[in-house]
Write a protein that holds these residues in place. Structure first.
Motif, short mmCIF file in Angstrom:
data_model
loop_
_atom_site.label_atom_id
_atom_site.label_comp_id
_atom_site.label_asym_id
_atom_site.label_seq_id
_atom_site.Cartn_x
_atom_site.Cartn_y
_atom_site.Cartn_z
N VAL A 1 0.95 -1.12 -0.03
CA VAL A 1 0.10 0.02 0.05
C VAL A 1 0.80 1.26 -0.09
CG1 VAL A 1 -0.01 -0.07 2.61
CG2 VAL A 1 -1.64 1.18 1.22
N LEU A 2 2.05 1.19 0.60
CA LEU A 2 2.89 2.35 0.53
C LEU A 2 3.50 2.57 -0.83
CD1 LEU A 2 4.92 1.56 3.85
CD2 LEU A 2 2.92 3.20 3.69
N THR A 3 3.58 1.46 -1.52
CA THR A 3 4.02 1.61 -2.95
C THR A 3 2.99 2.49 -3.83
OG1 THR A 3 5.57 -0.20 -2.93
CG2 THR A 3 4.77 0.51 -5.06
N ASP A 4 1.56 1.84 -3.44
CA ASP A 4 0.61 2.47 -4.15
C ASP A 4 0.27 3.67 -4.18
OD1 ASP A 4 0.23 -0.20 -5.14
OD2 ASP A 4 -1.15 -0.98 -3.60
N ILE A 5 0.13 4.15 -2.81
CA ILE A 5 -0.01 5.62 -2.31
C ILE A 5 1.24 6.61 -2.44
CG2 ILE A 5 -0.81 7.07 -0.56
CD1 ILE A 5 -2.34 4.74 0.55
N PHE A 6 2.35 6.19 -2.23
CA PHE A 6 3.35 7.00 -2.14
C PHE A 6 4.51 7.06 -3.24
CE2 PHE A 6 1.87 6.74 2.39
CZ PHE A 6 1.42 7.96 2.49
N GLY A 7 4.35 5.68 -3.92
CA GLY A 7 5.08 5.53 -4.92
C GLY A 7 6.56 4.81 -4.52
N PHE A 8 6.88 4.64 -3.33
CA PHE A 8 8.06 3.95 -2.88
C PHE A 8 8.41 2.49 -3.74
CE2 PHE A 8 6.60 5.91 0.94
CZ PHE A 8 7.86 6.98 1.19
N SER A 9 9.58 2.38 -4.11
CA SER A 9 9.85 1.27 -5.02
C SER A 9 10.04 -0.03 -3.89
CB SER A 9 11.35 1.32 -5.39
OG SER A 9 12.02 1.27 -4.56
N HIS A 10 9.86 -1.23 -4.40
CA HIS A 10 9.78 -2.30 -3.79
C HIS A 10 11.01 -2.51 -2.90
CE1 HIS A 10 6.02 -3.68 -4.91
NE2 HIS A 10 6.46 -3.68 -6.30
N ARG A 11 12.21 -2.09 -3.81
CA ARG A 11 13.77 -2.10 -2.97
C ARG A 11 13.52 -1.10 -1.53
NH1 ARG A 11 18.33 0.69 -3.38
NH2 ARG A 11 20.48 -0.84 -2.77
N GLU A 12 13.02 -0.05 -1.78
CA GLU A 12 13.17 1.03 -0.56
C GLU A 12 12.32 0.29 0.35
OE1 GLU A 12 13.11 5.52 -2.38
OE2 GLU A 12 11.53 4.56 -3.13
N ILE A 13 11.11 -0.28 -0.01
CA ILE A 13 10.24 -0.97 1.01
C ILE A 13 11.24 -1.99 1.82
CG2 ILE A 13 8.16 -2.44 1.69
CD1 ILE A 13 7.75 0.70 0.87
N ARG A 14 11.66 -2.79 1.01
CA ARG A 14 12.63 -3.99 1.56
C ARG A 14 13.75 -3.46 2.49
NH1 ARG A 14 12.21 -6.01 -3.64
NH2 ARG A 14 14.55 -5.46 -3.88
N LEU A 15 14.42 -2.65 2.01
CA LEU A 15 15.44 -1.96 3.10
C LEU A 15 15.04 -1.38 4.17
CD1 LEU A 15 17.58 -0.36 0.13
CD2 LEU A 15 18.25 -2.36 1.26
N ALA A 16 13.94 -0.53 3.99
CA ALA A 16 13.42 0.05 5.20
C ALA A 16 12.81 -1.10 6.20
CB ALA A 16 12.16 0.84 4.85
N LEU A 17 12.48 -2.11 5.56
CA LEU A 17 11.89 -3.31 6.60
C LEU A 17 12.77 -4.29 7.03
CD1 LEU A 17 8.70 -4.47 4.28
CD2 LEU A 17 8.70 -3.78 6.61
N LYS A 18 13.89 -4.17 6.49
CA LYS A 18 15.02 -4.84 7.06
C LYS A 18 15.45 -4.26 8.40
CE LYS A 18 19.79 -6.88 5.85
NZ LYS A 18 20.83 -6.95 5.00
N LYS A 19 15.62 -2.87 8.30
CA LYS A 19 16.18 -2.19 9.34
C LYS A 19 15.02 -2.37 10.35
CE LYS A 19 18.49 0.81 11.67
NZ LYS A 19 19.71 0.55 12.44
N ALA A 20 13.87 -2.17 10.25
CA ALA A 20 12.74 -2.11 11.13
C ALA A 20 12.74 -3.51 11.67
CB ALA A 20 11.46 -2.03 10.31
N GLU A 21 12.79 -4.58 10.82
CA GLU A 21 12.81 -5.84 11.59
C GLU A 21 14.04 -6.11 12.66
OE1 GLU A 21 12.52 -10.59 10.05
OE2 GLU A 21 13.37 -9.16 9.08
N GLU A 22 15.11 -5.68 12.26
CA GLU A 22 16.45 -5.67 13.33
C GLU A 22 15.96 -5.03 14.72
OE1 GLU A 22 19.55 -3.95 11.07
OE2 GLU A 22 19.78 -5.37 9.60
N VAL A 23 15.15 -3.69 14.51
CA VAL A 23 15.07 -2.95 15.57
C VAL A 23 13.95 -3.89 16.41
CG1 VAL A 23 13.77 -1.02 16.41
CG2 VAL A 23 15.55 -0.67 14.64
N PHE A 24 12.99 -4.66 15.83
CA PHE A 24 11.92 -5.20 16.58
C PHE A 24 12.58 -6.50 17.09
CE2 PHE A 24 8.16 -7.95 16.38
CZ PHE A 24 7.31 -7.58 17.31
N LEU A 25 13.43 -7.14 16.77
CA LEU A 25 14.02 -8.31 17.33
C LEU A 25 14.66 -7.64 18.41
CD1 LEU A 25 15.31 -10.41 14.07
CD2 LEU A 25 13.21 -10.71 15.49
N ARG A 26 15.41 -6.90 18.48
CA ARG A 26 16.25 -6.47 19.59
C ARG A 26 15.32 -5.95 20.64
NH1 ARG A 26 20.90 -1.49 19.48
NH2 ARG A 26 21.67 -2.19 21.51
#
Length: 333
Positions: free
Chosen positions: A129-154
């Motif tokens: 939905v973030l790609t659909d509404i704001f035009g983020f690329s799938h790569r941008e979403i993946r990189l941001a989620l990778k960092k977010a997942e690291e933070v959440f696991l910590r």
């Protein structure tokens, strides 16, 4: 661009993940702040009258967020573990908000959380939905989620090490992390497992700061999120089938684990009035506590709960546990 994350419901568990995700994508994240009477009144006025207090509170936070940000984040939680699901109110939350909150249409960001087995809710497809509404690329979403997942696991590691959600959230926000593990109280006279959904236990307005009140009575606290999910589910194996709702199973499994923990002197179940799944969880916990021979009580909260009434019940329960423990020590048990 500003996006508000309502300080309610699963904010208390997933905020570090969502906060990191949006900041990595360049958003300014707005936290709607702790619940107060004004927020509750706004939510109660907008929401349908017979809905539970946590949803009324969430509605109030959405209204607050719309006043402060361009968008408000309202995920649609379906499931994070097959074949279990979330409460129907969580599944229909974006529809509830857009149907009751004036001015919310077109400003609600609602990814569909529908995972087969992923508590970390970090699958890139979830946030299309973030790609659909704001035009983020799938790569941008993946990189941001990778960092977010690291933070959440910590963040989860802090919980599993004994920090309650409120203290772990504070550690995340102040970037203190493991330095705050020293805040785990271990020298209390008794230990109580406080069981309940995070939005019932940690919303200081609706629960009237039950954790802080107990700690002020020299009580050690253990909560469901301190029990890793695999251990919680291991303790559910003696049932023929699990409950339909994931976090209900988490609470129940943690309760069964604590009933076998010799350090735990008693259990308190914090539940919102009118919560269907909790009515079942509470009966299971009460029965299993009777079988295990450990004291159990229920604190039922809603927007009308009186602080004096709750404080009296807590004080009586803690006093009973202390007397029981002293009697056991004097008998040499």
């Amino acid at each position: 661009m500003k996006i508000a994350i309502p300080h309610a419901l699963l904010y208390y568990y997933y905020f570090p993940l969502w906060d990191t995700l949006f900041k990595e994508l360049g958003f300014e994240v707005v936290d709607t702040g702790i619940t107060n009477k004004d927020i509750l009144d706004k939510g109660s006025k907008a929401a349908v009258s017979d809905i539970c207090a946590p949803i009324k509170i969430f509605t109030g936070h959405v209204i607050e967020g719309l006043e402060k940000a361009d968008y408000v984040f309202v995920p649609r939680f379906a499931r994070i573990r097959k074949p279990e699901y979330f409460c129907p109110k969580f599944m229909g939350l974006p529809d509830i908000i857009e149907g009751t909150v004036e001015g919310s249409h077109g400003r609600v960001i609602s990814p569909i959380i529908n995972e087969k087995n992923n508590e970390d809710i970090s699958s890139p497809k979830t946030y299309d939905v973030l790609t659909d509404i704001f035009g983020f690329s799938h790569r941008e979403i993946r990189l941001a989620l990778k960092k977010a997942e690291e933070v959440f696991l910590r963040f989860k590691n802090l919980l599993h090490s004994g920090l309650s959600c409120d203290k772990a959230l504070e550690s995340y926000k102040l970037q203190r992390w493991e330095k705050d593990l020293g805040k785990v109280k271990k020298d209390g006279e008794v230990t109580i497992a406080v069981l309940g959904y995070v939005y019932d236990v940690y919303d200081s307005f609706i629960s009237m700061d039950v954790i802080k009140k107990l700690e002020a009575m020299n009580v050690n606290i253990k909560t469901f999120e301190m029990v890793p999910i695999d251990i919680a589910y291991e303790n559910l194996r003696h049932y023929r089938k699990r409950l339909f709702w994931t976090f209900s199973n988490r609470v129940l499994g943690a309760g069964l684990f604590y009933l076998k923990d010799p350090e735990v002197d008693g259990l308190i179940h914090v539940t919102a009035f009118g919560c269907g799944p909790d009515a079942i969880v509470g009966r299971f916990l009460q029965y299993e506590s009777d079988v295990a021979g450990k004291p159990f009580t229920t604190l039922r909260v809603d927007e009308h709960t009186g602080e004096g009434h709750m404080l009296t019940r807590i004080e009586a329960f803690v006093d009973m546990l202390k007397r029981k423990k002293w009697a056991s020590v004097s008998r040499g048990v």
